[in-house]
Design an enzyme around this catalytic site. Sequence first.
Site, PDB file in Angstrom:
ATOM      1  CE  LYS A  14      -1.333  -0.058   4.828  1.00  0.00           C
ATOM      2  NZ  LYS A  14      -0.126  -0.713   5.177  1.00  0.00           N
ATOM      3  NE  ARG A  89      -1.047   0.247  10.974  1.00  0.00           N
ATOM      4  CZ  ARG A  89      -0.133   0.513  10.022  1.00  0.00           C
ATOM      5  NH1 ARG A  89      -0.033   1.608   9.472  1.00  0.00           N
ATOM      6  NH2 ARG A  89       0.651  -0.420   9.475  1.00  0.00           N
ATOM      7  NE  ARG A 128       8.198  -4.113   3.894  1.00  0.00           N
ATOM      8  CZ  ARG A 128       7.090  -3.592   4.167  1.00  0.00           C
ATOM      9  NH1 ARG A 128       6.221  -2.776   3.489  1.00  0.00           N
ATOM     10  NH2 ARG A 128       6.217  -4.438   5.312  1.00  0.00           N
ATOM     11  NE  ARG A 134       9.156  -1.471   7.576  1.00  0.00           N
ATOM     12  CZ  ARG A 134       7.743  -1.228   7.244  1.00  0.00           C
ATOM     13  NH1 ARG A 134       7.609  -0.524   6.275  1.00  0.00           N
ATOM     14  NH2 ARG A 134       7.015  -1.224   8.142  1.00  0.00           N
ATOM     15  NE  ARG A 145       4.637  -4.363  10.511  1.00  0.00           N
ATOM     16  CZ  ARG A 145       5.359  -4.264   9.616  1.00  0.00           C
ATOM     17  NH1 ARG A 145       6.251  -4.970   9.186  1.00  0.00           N
ATOM     18  NH2 ARG A 145       4.743  -3.263   8.481  1.00  0.00           N
TER      19      ARG A 145
HETATM   20  P1  AMP Z   1       3.782   0.807   8.182  1.00  0.00           P
HETATM   21  O1  AMP Z   1       4.866   1.492   7.604  1.00  0.00           O
HETATM   22  O2  AMP Z   1       2.351   1.509   7.648  1.00  0.00           O
HETATM   23  O3  AMP Z   1       3.709  -0.557   8.091  1.00  0.00           O
HETATM   24  O4  AMP Z   1       3.779   1.082   9.729  1.00  0.00           O
HETATM   25  C1  AMP Z   1       4.847   0.531  10.567  1.00  0.00           C
HETATM   26  C2  AMP Z   1       4.687   0.470  12.093  1.00  0.00           C
HETATM   27  O5  AMP Z   1       4.386   1.909  12.396  1.00  0.00           O
HETATM   28  C3  AMP Z   1       3.255  -0.182  12.453  1.00  0.00           C
HETATM   29  O6  AMP Z   1       3.447  -1.485  12.614  1.00  0.00           O
HETATM   30  C4  AMP Z   1       2.902   0.600  13.644  1.00  0.00           C
HETATM   31  O7  AMP Z   1       3.763   0.053  14.661  1.00  0.00           O
HETATM   32  C5  AMP Z   1       3.333   1.865  13.446  1.00  0.00           C
HETATM   33  N1  AMP Z   1       2.029   2.609  13.047  1.00  0.00           N
HETATM   34  C6  AMP Z   1       2.059   3.190  11.553  1.00  0.00           C
HETATM   35  N2  AMP Z   1       0.823   3.861  11.501  1.00  0.00           N
HETATM   36  C7  AMP Z   1       0.338   3.765  12.623  1.00  0.00           C
HETATM   37  C8  AMP Z   1      -0.992   4.213  13.261  1.00  0.00           C
HETATM   38  N3  AMP Z   1      -1.974   4.708  12.149  1.00  0.00           N
HETATM   39  N4  AMP Z   1      -1.156   3.970  14.374  1.00  0.00           N
HETATM   40  C9  AMP Z   1      -0.526   3.234  15.273  1.00  0.00           C
HETATM   41  N5  AMP Z   1       0.727   2.751  14.784  1.00  0.00           N
HETATM   42  C10 AMP Z   1       1.076   3.113  13.444  1.00  0.00           C
END
Ligand code: AMP
Length: 197
Positions: A14, A89, A128, A134, A145
């Site tokens: 995404k 989220r 990735r 990461r 996750r």
């Molecule tokens: P992402 O890059 O979107 O996969 O996000 C990586 C991590 O950031 C997630 O696993 C959460 O720990 C944190 N994170 C990102 N967006 C949110 C959100 N809207 N609410 C809470 N934690 C978030």
Amino acid sequence: MTGIVFLGPPGVGKGTQARRLAEYLGVPTISTGQIFRDNMAANTDLGAQARQYMDAGELVPDSITDPMVENRLAQPDVAGGFILDGYPRSLAQAQSLERMAHTNGFQIDLVIDIQAPRDVLVAHMLKRAGEENRADDSPEIFARRLEAYAQKTAPVTDYYRDRQVLAPVDGLGTILEVGERIVCVADSVGLLAGSDK
Ligand code: AMP
């Protein structure tokens, strides 16, 4: 002002698709995960607060995330529209976003929900992990996750389906194929009208 939200499980691509559509439409992408990662890299207080949750594969608390998004949405570059990647989220965050929309005079016109089977998500995560290094892209943390997604984020799709802005998109295929589907969806709801696309 139009906001577009990208939903979908971790590893579905995404972030990539949000950036591509944002470039196509000429609007900024707001990725909460990326803002957290940038803050961690810059050793800010926000980064330190987020790190423990991210490293555990858990959601960062709303008390940290919501004000961060609200501040970002108050920046002048979102005046022509924006794409949210990774927010909301949870149902509570979706309600916070609705409140922000009300206060700041924007609306969420389209929610693109990209879906793919679990084995595809895991394969994408492994690829990735090799490319981006990461910390949360290890098999164990990734499983957490996925669980956080199933418990907290999946119900957000019902919230937006009820509001008749949800657009499911098949996430199987190449970046270009999935991107084409997304552009078709954006076009079908009139978001490309008036642009030169
Ligand atoms: P992402 O890059 O979107 O996969 O996000 C990586 C991590 O950031 C997630 O696993 C959460 O720990 C944190 N994170 C990102 N967006 C949110 C959100 N809207 N609410 C809470 N934690 C978030």
